[in-house]
Design a protein around this motif. Structure first.
Motif, PDB file in Angstrom:
ATOM      1  N   VAL A 413       0.758  -1.246  -0.260  1.00 26.21           N
ATOM      2  CA  VAL A 413      -0.106  -0.020   0.002  1.00 26.21           C
ATOM      3  C   VAL A 413       0.844   1.389  -0.003  1.00 26.21           C
ATOM      4  O   VAL A 413       1.621   1.399   0.873  1.00 26.21           O
ATOM      5  N   ASP A 414       0.892   1.994  -1.055  1.00 28.04           N
ATOM      6  CA  ASP A 414       1.300   3.287  -0.961  1.00 28.04           C
ATOM      7  C   ASP A 414       0.500   4.262  -0.576  1.00 28.04           C
ATOM      8  O   ASP A 414      -0.869   4.429  -0.976  1.00 28.04           O
ATOM      9  N   THR A 415       0.785   5.149   0.334  1.00 23.74           N
ATOM     10  CA  THR A 415       0.031   5.936   1.278  1.00 23.74           C
ATOM     11  C   THR A 415       0.688   7.306   1.053  1.00 23.74           C
ATOM     12  O   THR A 415       1.603   7.906   1.402  1.00 23.74           O
ATOM     13  N   TRP A 416      -0.367   8.337   0.504  1.00 21.84           N
ATOM     14  CA  TRP A 416      -0.207   9.720   0.303  1.00 21.84           C
ATOM     15  C   TRP A 416      -0.547  10.589   1.524  1.00 21.84           C
ATOM     16  O   TRP A 416      -1.853  10.256   1.888  1.00 21.84           O
ATOM     17  N   GLN A 418       0.591  14.054   4.472  1.00 24.46           N
ATOM     18  CA  GLN A 418       1.549  15.034   4.896  1.00 24.46           C
ATOM     19  C   GLN A 418       1.439  15.343   6.450  1.00 24.46           C
ATOM     20  O   GLN A 418       0.566  14.944   6.998  1.00 24.46           O
ATOM     21  N   THR A 419       2.491  16.113   6.841  1.00 21.86           N
ATOM     22  CA  THR A 419       2.720  16.527   8.317  1.00 21.86           C
ATOM     23  C   THR A 419       1.209  17.120   8.588  1.00 21.86           C
ATOM     24  O   THR A 419       0.516  17.045   9.504  1.00 21.86           O
ATOM     25  N   GLU A 420       0.688  18.066   7.607  1.00 15.73           N
ATOM     26  CA  GLU A 420      -0.377  18.736   7.763  1.00 15.73           C
ATOM     27  C   GLU A 420      -1.625  18.016   7.691  1.00 15.73           C
ATOM     28  O   GLU A 420      -2.667  18.310   8.343  1.00 15.73           O
ATOM     29  N   GLY A 502       0.215  21.371  -2.474  1.00 20.57           N
ATOM     30  CA  GLY A 502       1.511  21.520  -2.888  1.00 20.57           C
ATOM     31  C   GLY A 502       2.252  20.469  -3.639  1.00 20.57           C
ATOM     32  O   GLY A 502       3.506  20.599  -3.901  1.00 20.57           O
ATOM     33  N   ASP A 503       1.393  19.481  -3.843  1.00 21.45           N
ATOM     34  CA  ASP A 503       1.985  18.260  -4.764  1.00 21.45           C
ATOM     35  C   ASP A 503       1.205  18.245  -6.163  1.00 21.45           C
ATOM     36  O   ASP A 503       0.096  18.757  -6.189  1.00 21.45           O
ATOM     37  N   GLY A 504       2.147  17.761  -7.148  1.00 22.34           N
ATOM     38  CA  GLY A 504       1.597  17.656  -8.167  1.00 22.34           C
ATOM     39  C   GLY A 504       1.061  16.275  -8.550  1.00 22.34           C
ATOM     40  O   GLY A 504       1.574  15.186  -7.994  1.00 22.34           O
ATOM     41  N   GLY A 517       5.271  14.267  -6.517  1.00 22.22           N
ATOM     42  CA  GLY A 517       6.077  15.051  -5.815  1.00 22.22           C
ATOM     43  C   GLY A 517       5.840  16.557  -5.611  1.00 22.22           C
ATOM     44  O   GLY A 517       4.674  16.909  -6.071  1.00 22.22           O
ATOM     45  N   ARG A 518       6.388  17.291  -4.904  1.00 22.34           N
ATOM     46  CA  ARG A 518       6.032  18.675  -4.754  1.00 22.34           C
ATOM     47  C   ARG A 518       6.093  19.292  -6.035  1.00 22.34           C
ATOM     48  O   ARG A 518       6.715  19.217  -7.166  1.00 22.34           O
ATOM     49  N   VAL A 519       5.337  20.506  -5.934  1.00 20.54           N
ATOM     50  CA  VAL A 519       4.832  21.247  -7.201  1.00 20.54           C
ATOM     51  C   VAL A 519       6.440  21.869  -7.703  1.00 20.54           C
ATOM     52  O   VAL A 519       6.536  22.035  -8.762  1.00 20.54           O
TER      53      VAL A 519
HETATM   54  O1  PRX Z   1       5.170  15.325  -1.433  1.00 20.24           O
HETATM   55  C1  PRX Z   1       4.290  14.717  -0.747  1.00 20.24           C
HETATM   56  C2  PRX Z   1       5.101  13.462  -0.241  1.00 20.24           C
HETATM   57  O2  PRX Z   1       5.635  14.088   1.003  1.00 20.24           O
HETATM   58  C3  PRX Z   1       5.043  15.221   1.551  1.00 20.24           C
HETATM   59  C4  PRX Z   1       4.688  15.460   2.735  1.00 20.24           C
HETATM   60  O3  PRX Z   1       5.610  15.502   3.441  1.00 20.24           O
HETATM   61  P1  PRX Z   1       5.878  15.194   5.082  1.00 20.24           P
HETATM   62  O4  PRX Z   1       5.044  16.362   5.491  1.00 20.24           O
HETATM   63  O5  PRX Z   1       7.188  15.252   5.626  1.00 20.24           O
HETATM   64  O6  PRX Z   1       5.142  13.685   5.539  1.00 20.24           O
HETATM   65  C5  PRX Z   1       5.749  12.711   5.128  1.00 20.24           C
HETATM   66  C6  PRX Z   1       4.951  11.628   5.551  1.00 20.24           C
HETATM   67  C7  PRX Z   1       3.327  11.838   5.403  1.00 20.24           C
HETATM   68  C8  PRX Z   1       3.911  15.413   0.510  1.00 20.24           C
HETATM   69  O7  PRX Z   1       3.427  16.648   0.298  1.00 20.24           O
HETATM   70  N1  PRX Z   1       4.685  12.215   0.013  1.00 20.24           N
HETATM   71  C9  PRX Z   1       4.147  11.757   1.151  1.00 20.24           C
HETATM   72  N2  PRX Z   1       3.732  10.355   0.863  1.00 20.24           N
HETATM   73  C10 PRX Z   1       3.626  10.393  -0.440  1.00 20.24           C
HETATM   74  C11 PRX Z   1       4.300  11.350  -0.960  1.00 20.24           C
HETATM   75  N3  PRX Z   1       4.518  11.584  -2.472  1.00 20.24           N
HETATM   76  C12 PRX Z   1       4.063  10.485  -3.046  1.00 20.24           C
HETATM   77  N4  PRX Z   1       3.527   9.398  -2.880  1.00 20.24           N
HETATM   78  C13 PRX Z   1       3.505   9.228  -1.413  1.00 20.24           C
HETATM   79  N5  PRX Z   1       2.821   8.240  -0.924  1.00 20.24           N
END
Ligand code: PRX
Length: 654
Positions: A413-416, A418-420, A502-504, A517-519
């Motif tokens: 499982v790839d999980t997306w 952020q800290t936010e 902030g991601d594309g 990744g980030r924009v």
């Molecule tokens: O760009 C995305 C990338 O990590 C960013 C968030 O980083 P951070 O706040 O340090 O938290 C990381 C752990 C949750 C995102 O804006 N990111 C995180 N998970 C993925 C990802 N990019 C691609 N695929 C993911 N599964």
């Protein structure tokens, strides 16, 4: 020519997808799409039901969501305590003897800590903190390595209603000082030294330096880890073990409001000043537990290993709050994957019979570089599910992970998130979702996300753009500590009522998200938007390449050209022939426009201590600028060597 999702999918050569196996589905916590339907039908009612299911409330909430854009309140009026949620209720339910943490120290020392033992320790420390004058609402800094006292300290803070502010143990004194000052912390919990690849890191010394600057800190609590001599300032510094020795193991938890601050955690944004991301109690706890349960398919006998550091949000949510909230047994490992041997992780999986492993793609690519012989030395058959987080995972790494760690049979499982976001946002449900290597698949039930263009219009299937979250979610940040304007500006100014991540990403015809990744990691070459991740993925697809980082290099003619920094697999030498081969490989997989103009071979890529490649520094290197802020860099030697090589290259060109 534009690069569409097909090209990313093409990187996964056979185009295979992975539907859940019958065997997996039969034991899955979620095995049909009813949760999605429920959440679509009435999102607030859905979250209210989850809040009843997962959270133990002292008092039920009055309103599920109050949304005063961009400030959310979830479960306002509800009363709870996060430490009670993670500990007391499990002990009360007769699970006090269940192991909370299986601790594996770097030098090989081990400790097994039950829920009851952890509760006792947390209560003792909570009482000790109160004794030092720490009150509800005070901020407490925590600067510790991956030792059991770290979660204990967090929970002790939560118990007495003092928000914690954990600073990653690998940060410098300055970084600690900045964060403590910003947070106005009254107390700092640290350790004498930390183990790092057999060497001792002087954390107390750093903490002393930090405290010289952060004047609000009145007390320091020091955990003895290596036993080194450290200087203790009379009246300010206290040994953890001495402080808790005589304390009672009972401490009534503070009754907290749903929206009381649980913690702040600093994260970097586009400016040099880190942002103190605020998370409150109920919504965060709920999202942590709910996502942990459904994404990792947690069972009573799960042995869960999230290999992140607790100093980052992944560790907060999935080594502490989510997983303890669910009463799960966790592996807590202090060290690095290669110390003292390159199969240390696989030793740990075998020894503790881990059933879930959650780690970052960068770790997986490192293991690929080392070769499958290391995992192959061990019996990894206990594993039932694998997860990744933190950055886009290239399909090849996904496949390698499944094949060599997951016996070619278990879900990845790839999980997306952020800290936010506080918890996972876009990820598969392993008993429901058909997996596509390289895609985090779809928003979880209760989460609404979209991909939009510059103008804010949702892109059609196949298109790419900016990731936005279109409805508030319980674990969302409640703002930036002391910086409401920055909060509005960063996340809400672009699209008004939608959160800008902030991601594309691209959305494929099945509605799957492909994060890129980030924009600011998206390059613009002759008007074509190309993701650094796509090019990296293509490079890593080449059999000689272990890892690659790609940046846009300013170019008068084309806007940007592509510069790649490539680490080769062991035993392979860089050569001009290989440069040509790699360029062609990328050209073949994505199109000629994506061919890197510059390829620099490097034994290592510059990374943050959490393992993120610092593309910003690579841009500085490739454009021969002075290096920007390097404080989060794990090893500065790497960029200096790259600077030297870049200067040489430029010399050749001139
Ligand atoms: O760009 C995305 C990338 O990590 C960013 C968030 O980083 P951070 O706040 O340090 O938290 C990381 C752990 C949750 C995102 O804006 N990111 C995180 N998970 C993925 C990802 N990019 C691609 N695929 C993911 N599964």
């Amino acid at each position: 020519m534009s690069v569409d999702v097909k090209t990313i999918e093409a990187l996964f050569k056979e185009g295979r997808t992975f539907a859940p196996s019958e065997e997996f589905r039969a034991q899955a916590n979620v095995s049909n799409d009813s949760l999605y339907k429920e959440a679509d039908a009435d999102i607030e009612a859905f979250w209210a039901r989850q809040a009843e299911k997962y959270v133990s409330w002292y008092k039920k909430w009055d309103t599920t969501l109050e949304w005063d854009l961009p400030f959310a309140k979830w479960f306002a009026g509800g009363k709870l305590n996060a430490a009670y949620q993670c500990l007391d209720r499990h002990v009360a339910a007769g699970k006090g003897d269940k192991v909370a943490y299986l601790f594996e120290g770097e030098p090989g020392d081990t400790r097994s800590i039950t829920y009851k033992q952890l509760l006792d320790e947390v209560c003792r420390l909570a009482n000790a903190l109160k004794g030092l004058g720490v009150k509800r609402g005070d901020r407490v800094g925590i600067y510790l390595g991956m030792i059991p006292e770290l979660p204990a300290a967090m929970l002790a803070c939560a118990r007495i209603g003092a928000p914690h502010c954990v600073v990653f143990g690998g940060f410098s004194a300055d970084a600690v000082a900045d964060r403590m000052q910003d947070a106005g912390a009254v107390c700092l919990i640290t350790q004498d030294e930390a183990w790092r690849r057999g060497k001792a890191v002087a954390m107390k010394h750093n903490a002393d330096e930090a405290c010289d600057k952060a004047e609000t800190i009145k007390n320091m609590v020091v955990v003895r880890r290596t036993g080194a001599e450290v200087s203790m300032v009379a009246g300010r510094d206290h040994w953890y073990h001495e402080l808790i020795a005589d304390q009672s193991s009972e401490c009534e938890p503070e009754v907290m409001d749903a929206e009381d601050l649980l913690f702040t955690l600093y994260t970097s944004g586009t400016t040099a000043k880190p942002k103190g991301i605020k998370h409150t109690t109920a919504g965060y706890m709920l999202q942590a537990m709910y996502t942990h349960d459904i994404v990792f398919n947690i069972h009573p006998d799960t042995v869960y290993w999230c290999a992140a550091d607790i100093g980052w949000i992944t560790g907060h949510t999935y080594i502490v709050y989510g997983t303890l909230g669910n009463g799960t047994t966790n592996i807590l490992y202090e060290g690095t994957p290669d110390y003292p041997v390159k199969d240390r992780w696989w030793e740990i999986v075998e020894k503790y019979k881990a059933t879930v492993l959650y780690c970052a793609p960068t770790a997986i690519r490192t293991f690929m570089k080392w070769g499958p012989e290391f995992p192959q030395k061990h019996d990894l058959s206990s594993l039932k599910l694998l997860g990744t987080v933190g950055e886009p995972i290239n399909p090849e790494a996904w496949i390698w992970y499944r094949q060599f760690i997951g016996a070619d049979s278990i879900p990845v499982v790839d999980t997306w998130w952020q800290t936010e976001t506080g918890g996972i946002m876009v990820a598969p449900l392993p008993g429901v979702t058909t997996l596509k290597p390289g895609s985090a698949t779809k928003p979880l039930p209760g989460i609404r996300a979209a991909v939009v263009d510059e103008a804010g219009k949702e892109v059609s299937p196949g298109g790419g753009g900016y990731v936005v979250l279109t409805h508030p979610w319980p674990g969302m940040l409640r703002g930036i500590w002391g910086a409401d304007e920055r909060y509005k500006e960063t996340y809400w100014a672009t699209y008004g009522d939608r959160y800008l991540a902030g991601d594309g990403a691209r959305i494929d015809t099945d509605g799957y998200f492909w994060f890129m990744g980030r924009v600011d990691d998206v390059m613009n070459v002759s008007g074509h938007r190309i993701s650094t991740t796509e090019v990296e993925s293509a490079l890593v697809d080449h059999p000689s390449v272990a890892e690659a980082a790609v940046v846009g290099k300013a170019d008068e003619q084309t806007g940007q050209t592509i510069a790649a920094f490539v680490t080769l697999r062991s035993g392979i030498e860089g050569s001009t022939e290989l440069v040509a081969e790699l360029r062609n490989h990328v050209g073949k997989l994505i199109g000629p426009i994506a061919k890197p103009k510059f390829i620099t071979f490097t034994p290592e890529l510059p990374k943050t201590r959490s393992g993120k490649i610092m593309r910003r520094l690579l841009r500085d290197v490739s454009e021969q600028r002075l290096l920007g802020d390097t404080t989060t860099l794990a090893d500065t030697g790497v960029v200096h060597e790259l600077q030297r090589r870049a200067a040489e290259e430029a010399g050749k060109e001139a």
